[in-house]
Design an enzyme around this catalytic site. Sequence first.
Site, PDB file in Angstrom:
ATOM      1  CG  ASP A 132      -2.182   0.666   1.103  1.00 51.86           C
ATOM      2  OD1 ASP A 132      -2.202   1.761   0.531  1.00 51.86           O
ATOM      3  OD2 ASP A 132      -3.197   0.105   1.562  1.00 51.86           O
ATOM      4  CG  ASP A 239      -4.387   5.702   1.112  1.00 52.16           C
ATOM      5  OD1 ASP A 239      -5.302   4.928   1.408  1.00 52.16           O
ATOM      6  OD2 ASP A 239      -4.227   6.820   1.649  1.00 52.16           O
ATOM      7  CD  GLU A 301      -8.979   4.578  -1.098  1.00 50.48           C
ATOM      8  OE1 GLU A 301      -9.860   4.344  -0.261  1.00 50.48           O
ATOM      9  OE2 GLU A 301      -8.001   5.319  -0.854  1.00 50.48           O
ATOM     10  CG  HIS A 363      -9.057  -1.117   4.908  1.00 53.42           C
ATOM     11  ND1 HIS A 363      -8.661  -1.251   3.597  1.00 53.42           N
ATOM     12  CD2 HIS A 363      -8.668   0.112   5.284  1.00 53.42           C
ATOM     13  CE1 HIS A 363      -8.061  -0.147   3.205  1.00 53.42           C
ATOM     14  NE2 HIS A 363      -8.048   0.702   4.214  1.00 53.42           N
ATOM     15  CG  ASP A 364     -11.339   2.447   4.061  1.00 55.98           C
ATOM     16  OD1 ASP A 364     -10.836   2.484   5.197  1.00 55.98           O
ATOM     17  OD2 ASP A 364     -10.695   2.721   3.029  1.00 55.98           O
TER      18      ASP A 364
HETATM   19  C1  NOJ Z   1      -7.960   5.348   2.364  1.00 53.20           C
HETATM   20  C2  NOJ Z   1      -7.688   4.170   3.231  1.00 53.20           C
HETATM   21  O1  NOJ Z   1      -8.270   3.026   2.659  1.00 53.20           O
HETATM   22  C3  NOJ Z   1      -8.241   4.493   4.599  1.00 53.20           C
HETATM   23  O2  NOJ Z   1      -8.243   3.376   5.448  1.00 53.20           O
HETATM   24  C4  NOJ Z   1      -7.413   5.625   5.167  1.00 53.20           C
HETATM   25  O3  NOJ Z   1      -7.974   6.007   6.404  1.00 53.20           O
HETATM   26  C5  NOJ Z   1      -7.404   6.836   4.222  1.00 53.20           C
HETATM   27  N1  NOJ Z   1      -7.204   6.471   2.854  1.00 53.20           N
HETATM   28  C6  NOJ Z   1      -6.308   7.786   4.602  1.00 53.20           C
HETATM   29  O4  NOJ Z   1      -5.046   7.261   4.264  1.00 53.20           O
END
Ligand code: NOJ
Length: 588
Positions: A132, A239, A301, A363-364
């Site tokens: 990542d 990210d 992402e 994971h979000d």
């Molecule tokens: C996206 C990530 O998937 C998330 O978990 C993170 O909090 C934010 N970007 C900030 O890096």
Amino acid sequence: MVFFRRLMAVAALACSVSAGAQMLSRPGWAGSGMSSDPWWQHAVIYEIYPRSFQDSNGDGIGDLKGITQRLDYLQSLGVDAIWLSPIYPSPQVDFGYDISDYTAIDPQYGTIEDFDNLVQEASRRNIRVLMDLVLNHTSDKHAWFTESASSKSNAKRDWYIWRDGKGTGADGKPAPPNNWQSLFGHSAWQYDAKSGQFYYHYFYPQQPDLNWRNPQVKQAMFDVARFWLNRGVAGFRLDAIDTLFEDQSLADAKVLDGTNEFGDPNTDKSLQTRLPEIHGVLHDLRSVINAAPGQRLLVGEVYTKDAADLAQWYGLHNDELQLPMDTGVGFTNKLDAAAFRQKLEAAQTQLHGNTPLLVFDNHDNPRSWDRYGDGKHNKEIARVLATILLASRSSSLMYYGQELGMSTSTPERKEDVKDPIGVLGWPKEKGRDGERTPMQWDGGAQSGFTRAAKPWLPIPMSSMTVNVEAEQKDNQSLWKWYQDLIALRRSRRAMREGQQILLNHDADNALVWVRKHQGVTATSPAVVVACNLSDKPVVLHLRDEIKKLGLRGQFLRSLMRSDYGMGPMNLDEVKLEPFGVYVGEIHY
Ligand code: NOJ
């Protein structure tokens, strides 16, 4: 938890390879087998949240040795690559997304030797490792930021975004440069009393944004990428890539109706995200990864509003991201056949032939088990989702535990919440702990995850029945369904590289498609995939539609059936039980 929904609203060291590093610049990955296409065009990528996958040293937190111990498991499932969410040294405010050193491993996850060993062991099993890469921001404890904050004249001052405020606000405190907000709540500007200036942070205040208009920042980050490429990683998941630049005017954002879960007025984020300069960075980063031997990969992402919007992330000349995430399909969040049909078709027709990267879980966001489940047919629905994910013409991104049907275990009390947005936003925003609970390996007290009495997040009760050990023994488990689908992608050309042609445009309840590859023959037939998205039985008449595609077909030879029935299926009468799935080869 509404991380994704918030992001949708947005859609409108210098370092050299350390001496003595074990050089794995090209691990022994085998070719992609059946075709000469790059491996990532048909890949199954498995996201591991390292804190929660497998603890090897009994501290209640997953680690790299734990992941290595579980590689045989991943191989038996059939994945091509694992993406590790951040394992770099970090104060862990955002559980690793606040990085304080980009070229080392956080001691709680292990050592650089453990990492090298993981890459090597994975490679022996033909599994690639993706890191990542967090380019938008660092931790406020990173040496770059400490230097930058040390004085206005420091050489790294301009590596971050420092601005004067607007005097004193109505509350008697220094007023920020504008009304921009952080995605994680409140102002995106943090006051620094020492220099009397503010710094900008799109995420937590402990995650200051880098200034990507400074060429030294770009150089330093590209060196970070080279460091890991030289250590044998297959590429990166980038990210929050759409947040790299901000509008230089610093004009106030348009205030929209209503307030968000943090109680702030909603604002338009178009001055803070998706600025066109990002594409230049992606183009140059692609050259960096292309310069490394082997087929290295950039996954991005991005949260986009539709396929046309997604298309731009591949680059005008397909020279940016190979696999920007297609969140449109997986986050439909409703079992709506027409919506899926439209989005899957758009992914096939509007991405200029590029490969969509389908994703339902990460994971979000709350797990798809809960976002789509009706409480009664969750397992059947999960089988439908797995089929869309893995039987489409796409690469597929899955999240640990998805193959088991792990559910979201949101904390019930504020004092139990670990994710800071859940503390700040409670009770409207309960944070992301629910989708980050430990992997459910067996039915024991700690589910095989740890020997510690108290894992970093509690083990869900569901682990007593929903776990790897139980599901591997059960031929009709969700795990087995995933394993079989992945195996079909590998063994059938149609399933691997065939076009995806959506059928049955009028059916409200069924989602049906044909996978048809170049040179369909009697021994290498096209395949039909049919999913019932309703709680009523459905009978499909497919003969005419299949004929219209120029395919000769008399009957279907069943490959996978959710009713576990045997024998062929009549093209005029494909019967699907509620939320049933059928996959069969078209024979004549
Ligand atoms: C996206 C990530 O998937 C998330 O978990 C993170 O909090 C934010 N970007 C900030 O890096």
